[in-house]
Design an enzyme around this catalytic site. Structure first.
Site, PDB file in Angstrom:
ATOM      1  N   ALA A   1      -5.571  -1.487   5.433  1.00  0.00           N
ATOM      2  CA  ALA A   1      -6.993  -1.150   5.557  1.00  0.00           C
ATOM      3  C   ALA A   1      -7.734  -1.544   4.295  1.00  0.00           C
ATOM      4  O   ALA A   1      -7.143  -1.648   3.222  1.00  0.00           O
ATOM      5  CB  ALA A   1      -7.163   0.352   5.791  1.00  0.00           C
ATOM      6  N   TYR A   2      -9.018  -1.757   4.458  1.00  0.00           N
ATOM      7  CA  TYR A   2      -9.935  -1.921   3.323  1.00  0.00           C
ATOM      8  C   TYR A   2     -10.229  -0.505   2.857  1.00  0.00           C
ATOM      9  O   TYR A   2     -10.999   0.203   3.485  1.00  0.00           O
ATOM     10  CB  TYR A   2     -11.191  -2.634   3.814  1.00  0.00           C
ATOM     11  CG  TYR A   2     -12.145  -3.111   2.751  1.00  0.00           C
ATOM     12  CD1 TYR A   2     -12.699  -2.244   1.825  1.00  0.00           C
ATOM     13  CD2 TYR A   2     -12.515  -4.450   2.697  1.00  0.00           C
ATOM     14  CE1 TYR A   2     -13.590  -2.696   0.856  1.00  0.00           C
ATOM     15  CE2 TYR A   2     -13.422  -4.910   1.737  1.00  0.00           C
ATOM     16  CZ  TYR A   2     -13.945  -4.028   0.819  1.00  0.00           C
ATOM     17  OH  TYR A   2     -14.838  -4.473  -0.130  1.00  0.00           O
ATOM     18  N   THR A   3      -9.577  -0.064   1.768  1.00  0.00           N
ATOM     19  CA  THR A   3      -9.662   1.349   1.366  1.00  0.00           C
ATOM     20  C   THR A   3     -10.562   1.574   0.147  1.00  0.00           C
ATOM     21  O   THR A   3     -10.675   2.708  -0.310  1.00  0.00           O
ATOM     22  CB  THR A   3      -8.249   1.903   1.043  1.00  0.00           C
ATOM     23  OG1 THR A   3      -7.640   1.054   0.073  1.00  0.00           O
ATOM     24  CG2 THR A   3      -7.385   1.980   2.283  1.00  0.00           C
TER      25      THR A   3
ATOM     26  N   TYR B   1     -17.403   2.400   4.526  1.00  0.00           N
ATOM     27  CA  TYR B   1     -15.957   2.571   4.769  1.00  0.00           C
ATOM     28  C   TYR B   1     -15.730   3.449   5.998  1.00  0.00           C
ATOM     29  O   TYR B   1     -15.010   3.067   6.930  1.00  0.00           O
ATOM     30  CB  TYR B   1     -15.283   3.174   3.527  1.00  0.00           C
ATOM     31  CG  TYR B   1     -13.870   3.669   3.769  1.00  0.00           C
ATOM     32  CD1 TYR B   1     -12.811   2.785   3.926  1.00  0.00           C
ATOM     33  CD2 TYR B   1     -13.598   5.042   3.834  1.00  0.00           C
ATOM     34  CE1 TYR B   1     -11.513   3.246   4.149  1.00  0.00           C
ATOM     35  CE2 TYR B   1     -12.310   5.504   4.055  1.00  0.00           C
ATOM     36  CZ  TYR B   1     -11.269   4.610   4.217  1.00  0.00           C
ATOM     37  OH  TYR B   1      -9.988   5.078   4.446  1.00  0.00           O
TER      38      TYR B   1
ATOM     39  N   GLY C   1       0.823  -1.211   0.000  1.00  0.00           N
ATOM     40  CA  GLY C   1       0.000   0.000   0.000  1.00  0.00           C
ATOM     41  C   GLY C   1       0.857   1.261   0.000  1.00  0.00           C
ATOM     42  O   GLY C   1       2.060   1.210   0.261  1.00  0.00           O
TER      43      GLY C   1
ATOM     44  N   LYS D   1     -14.087   2.365   9.593  1.00  0.00           N
ATOM     45  CA  LYS D   1     -12.871   3.013  10.121  1.00  0.00           C
ATOM     46  C   LYS D   1     -13.144   3.627  11.497  1.00  0.00           C
ATOM     47  O   LYS D   1     -12.291   3.573  12.386  1.00  0.00           O
ATOM     48  CB  LYS D   1     -12.356   4.074   9.145  1.00  0.00           C
ATOM     49  CG  LYS D   1     -11.831   3.526   7.810  1.00  0.00           C
ATOM     50  CD  LYS D   1     -10.551   2.698   7.943  1.00  0.00           C
ATOM     51  CE  LYS D   1      -9.344   3.535   8.316  1.00  0.00           C
ATOM     52  NZ  LYS D   1      -8.113   2.688   8.338  1.00  0.00           N
TER      53      LYS D   1
ATOM     54  N   THR E   1      -9.298   8.002   9.020  1.00  0.00           N
ATOM     55  CA  THR E   1      -9.692   8.787   7.855  1.00  0.00           C
ATOM     56  C   THR E   1     -10.603   9.971   8.170  1.00  0.00           C
ATOM     57  O   THR E   1     -11.365   9.921   9.150  1.00  0.00           O
ATOM     58  CB  THR E   1     -10.422   7.860   6.848  1.00  0.00           C
ATOM     59  OG1 THR E   1     -10.942   8.634   5.775  1.00  0.00           O
ATOM     60  CG2 THR E   1     -11.584   7.132   7.503  1.00  0.00           C
ATOM     61  N   ASP E   2     -10.561  10.967   7.301  1.00  0.00           N
ATOM     62  CA  ASP E   2     -11.507  12.097   7.363  1.00  0.00           C
ATOM     63  C   ASP E   2     -12.942  11.638   7.085  1.00  0.00           C
ATOM     64  O   ASP E   2     -13.889  12.343   7.412  1.00  0.00           O
ATOM     65  CB  ASP E   2     -11.091  13.181   6.358  1.00  0.00           C
ATOM     66  CG  ASP E   2     -10.947  12.651   4.924  1.00  0.00           C
ATOM     67  OD1 ASP E   2     -10.637  11.463   4.743  1.00  0.00           O
ATOM     68  OD2 ASP E   2     -11.141  13.446   3.981  1.00  0.00           O
TER      69      ASP E   2
HETATM   70  N1  NAP Z   1      -5.943   6.492   0.370  1.00  0.00           N
HETATM   71  C1  NAP Z   1      -6.569   7.527   0.892  1.00  0.00           C
HETATM   72  O1  NAP Z   1      -6.952   8.473   0.208  1.00  0.00           O
HETATM   73  C2  NAP Z   1      -6.803   7.590   2.371  1.00  0.00           C
HETATM   74  C3  NAP Z   1      -7.516   8.670   2.908  1.00  0.00           C
HETATM   75  C4  NAP Z   1      -7.730   8.728   4.292  1.00  0.00           C
HETATM   76  C5  NAP Z   1      -7.221   7.731   5.115  1.00  0.00           C
HETATM   77  N2  NAP Z   1      -6.555   6.690   4.564  1.00  0.00           N
HETATM   78  C6  NAP Z   1      -6.063   5.637   5.455  1.00  0.00           C
HETATM   79  O2  NAP Z   1      -4.652   5.609   5.346  1.00  0.00           O
HETATM   80  C7  NAP Z   1      -4.178   4.278   5.580  1.00  0.00           C
HETATM   81  C8  NAP Z   1      -3.226   3.867   4.464  1.00  0.00           C
HETATM   82  O3  NAP Z   1      -3.944   3.886   3.249  1.00  0.00           O
HETATM   83  P1  NAP Z   1      -3.226   3.733   1.828  1.00  0.00           P
HETATM   84  O4  NAP Z   1      -3.603   4.915   1.026  1.00  0.00           O
HETATM   85  O5  NAP Z   1      -1.790   3.364   2.006  1.00  0.00           O
HETATM   86  O6  NAP Z   1      -4.065   2.489   1.292  1.00  0.00           O
HETATM   87  P2  NAP Z   1      -3.722   1.454   0.131  1.00  0.00           P
HETATM   88  O7  NAP Z   1      -2.668   1.970  -0.767  1.00  0.00           O
HETATM   89  O8  NAP Z   1      -5.043   1.052  -0.414  1.00  0.00           O
HETATM   90  O9  NAP Z   1      -3.101   0.240   0.947  1.00  0.00           O
HETATM   91  C9  NAP Z   1      -3.861  -0.523   1.838  1.00  0.00           C
HETATM   92  C10 NAP Z   1      -3.168  -1.831   2.061  1.00  0.00           C
HETATM   93  O10 NAP Z   1      -3.967  -2.593   2.967  1.00  0.00           O
HETATM   94  C11 NAP Z   1      -3.965  -3.921   2.522  1.00  0.00           C
HETATM   95  N3  NAP Z   1      -5.181  -4.630   2.905  1.00  0.00           N
HETATM   96  C12 NAP Z   1      -6.439  -4.480   2.432  1.00  0.00           C
HETATM   97  N4  NAP Z   1      -7.256  -5.361   3.011  1.00  0.00           N
HETATM   98  C13 NAP Z   1      -6.507  -6.094   3.850  1.00  0.00           C
HETATM   99  C14 NAP Z   1      -6.763  -7.188   4.731  1.00  0.00           C
HETATM  100  N5  NAP Z   1      -7.994  -7.714   4.831  1.00  0.00           N
HETATM  101  N6  NAP Z   1      -5.746  -7.693   5.450  1.00  0.00           N
HETATM  102  C15 NAP Z   1      -4.499  -7.190   5.341  1.00  0.00           C
HETATM  103  N7  NAP Z   1      -4.181  -6.167   4.536  1.00  0.00           N
HETATM  104  C16 NAP Z   1      -5.167  -5.631   3.794  1.00  0.00           C
HETATM  105  C17 NAP Z   1      -3.886  -3.868   1.006  1.00  0.00           C
HETATM  106  O11 NAP Z   1      -3.306  -5.061   0.592  1.00  0.00           O
HETATM  107  P3  NAP Z   1      -3.317  -5.582  -0.927  1.00  0.00           P
HETATM  108  O12 NAP Z   1      -2.202  -4.827  -1.576  1.00  0.00           O
HETATM  109  O13 NAP Z   1      -3.062  -7.037  -0.773  1.00  0.00           O
HETATM  110  O14 NAP Z   1      -4.681  -5.250  -1.467  1.00  0.00           O
HETATM  111  C18 NAP Z   1      -3.010  -2.650   0.783  1.00  0.00           C
HETATM  112  O15 NAP Z   1      -1.670  -3.030   0.611  1.00  0.00           O
HETATM  113  C19 NAP Z   1      -5.430   3.416   5.723  1.00  0.00           C
HETATM  114  O16 NAP Z   1      -5.719   3.262   7.085  1.00  0.00           O
HETATM  115  C20 NAP Z   1      -6.522   4.246   5.073  1.00  0.00           C
HETATM  116  O17 NAP Z   1      -7.797   3.956   5.609  1.00  0.00           O
HETATM  117  C21 NAP Z   1      -6.321   6.598   3.219  1.00  0.00           C
END
Ligand code: NAP
Length: 300
Positions: A62-64, A127, A12, A131, A103-104
């Site tokens: 996270a499940y994003t 989602y 991620g 969260k 998350t926001d």
């Molecule tokens: N992206 C955004 O815009 C955003 C905004 C606000 C907050 N956040 C928060 O920031 C954090 C990091 O997000 P990110 O942007 O780095 O997300 P990301 O790029 O989507 O990465 C999430 C990672 O979590 C893994 N994952 C998903 N389901 C899983 C499960 N059941 N068990 C274990 N691993 C699992 C995924 O694995 P796979 O590669 O195998 O799918 C992926 O590698 C998260 O907590 C997210 O909620 C993100």
């Protein structure tokens, strides 16, 4: 050998940035992802924790998939509530801190001003609800938890708005982008910097009020439309095509999950307690675009 920081989240955006930044700083780090660490297979959580014997855990898994979550509430709850809760129990039992990312989207976006940590959450979709449940479970299970709410995360690689825009802009002379949702773009590298600084401070003895809920996102704010225009302005410095970006209303771009219209976060508490402010979003965007087009650019 010093005990490592255990980073969950596989390949991620944030997990990748955390590992890169930790390595740059010479910090021992162990990054785990699926299939060896899978919130859908609870035994893998305990096994990965035991194998790493960490000094601190950062949960960036996270499940994003915001829209897919609308049709998969159970999967979202397993990954965003139940798995983090188990990690928090393990951290509490081992007496080590957990930094958990949220998350926001826990807010409904109707406040009309940046949200502070004491504002009441009211998620508009599965989602955000999952969260929020995860934040609450983590804080209840582990007294040494730091929960960081962030927003609009992007990185040079991965599934994110920046990559989507660059790909779409390379193929289409005109794009339509939502202009009535406000928020703060956050570079994964900046958030990784902040997390490792917090980890360092916790390792030296946490500051007063150092555990609990914090907002942590890029400085300033924009709309998705403003973000898109800025992306193309920065990419144009590298010769990328600049499409016309038409501002549209959310109603013209229907999605399964309803997004908050204004999810700006006030990050003042992070500055007061830890002395940390993430850089202005526009500066970080320029650095990230430079890293995409000139991969030798250091640090991003
Ligand atoms: N992206 C955004 O815009 C955003 C905004 C606000 C907050 N956040 C928060 O920031 C954090 C990091 O997000 P990110 O942007 O780095 O997300 P990301 O790029 O989507 O990465 C999430 C990672 O979590 C893994 N994952 C998903 N389901 C899983 C499960 N059941 N068990 C274990 N691993 C699992 C995924 O694995 P796979 O590669 O195998 O799918 C992926 O590698 C998260 O907590 C997210 O909620 C993100």
């Amino acid at each position: 050998m010093t005990a490592p920081i255990l980073v969950t989240g596989g390949s991620g955006q944030l997990a990748t940035a955390l590992e890169a930044t930790a390595r740059e700083r010479g910090l021992p780090v162990r990054r785990v992802g699926r299939p060896e660490f899978d919130f859908d297979r609870a035994a893998t959580i305990d096994a990965a924790f035991a194998a790493a014997a960490p000094a601190l855990v950062v949960n960036a898994a996270a499940y994003t998939a915001v829209d897919a979550a609308e049709g998969d509430a159970e999967g979202a709850m397993r990954a965003n509530r139940d798995g983090p809760a188990r990690l928090a129990e393990l951290c509490a039992a081992a007496g080590i801190p957990l930094i958990h990312v949220s998350t926001d989207y826990v807010f409904d976006g109707t406040k009309g001003a940046p949200y502070v940590e004491t504002d009441t959450p009211a998620p508009t979709g599965v989602y955000g609800a999952s969260k929020l449940a995860g934040e609450q479970a983590v804080l209840a299970a582990c007294p040494h938890s730091v929960v960081l709410r962030t927003s609009w995360v992007y990185a040079p690689a991965g599934k994110n708005f920046l990559r989507t825009m660059l790909n779409a802009g390379a193929k289409n002379p005109r794009l339509r982008v939502v202009a009535d949702q406000r928020g703060s773009p956050t570079a994964a590298a900046d958030l990784a910097d902040a997390i490792l600084l917090i980890a360092h401070r916790l390792g030296q003895g946490a500051p007063a009020d150092g555990f609990g809920l914090f907002h942590a996102c890029g400085g300033g704010w924009t709309t998705w439309h403003g973000f898109a225009e800025a992306i193309f302005e920065e990419a144009a410095r590298h010769g990328a095509p600049v499409p016309a970006v038409e501002p549209i209303a959310t109603a013209e771009w229907p999605t399964p999950a309803r997004r908050p219209a204004d999810s700006r976060l006030d990050c003042g508490k992070l500055a007061r307690v830890f002395g940390i402010r993430l850089p202005p979003w526009r500066d970080s965007l320029a650095r990230t675009i430079d890293a995409i087009f000139s991969p030798s650019t250091p640090g991003r």
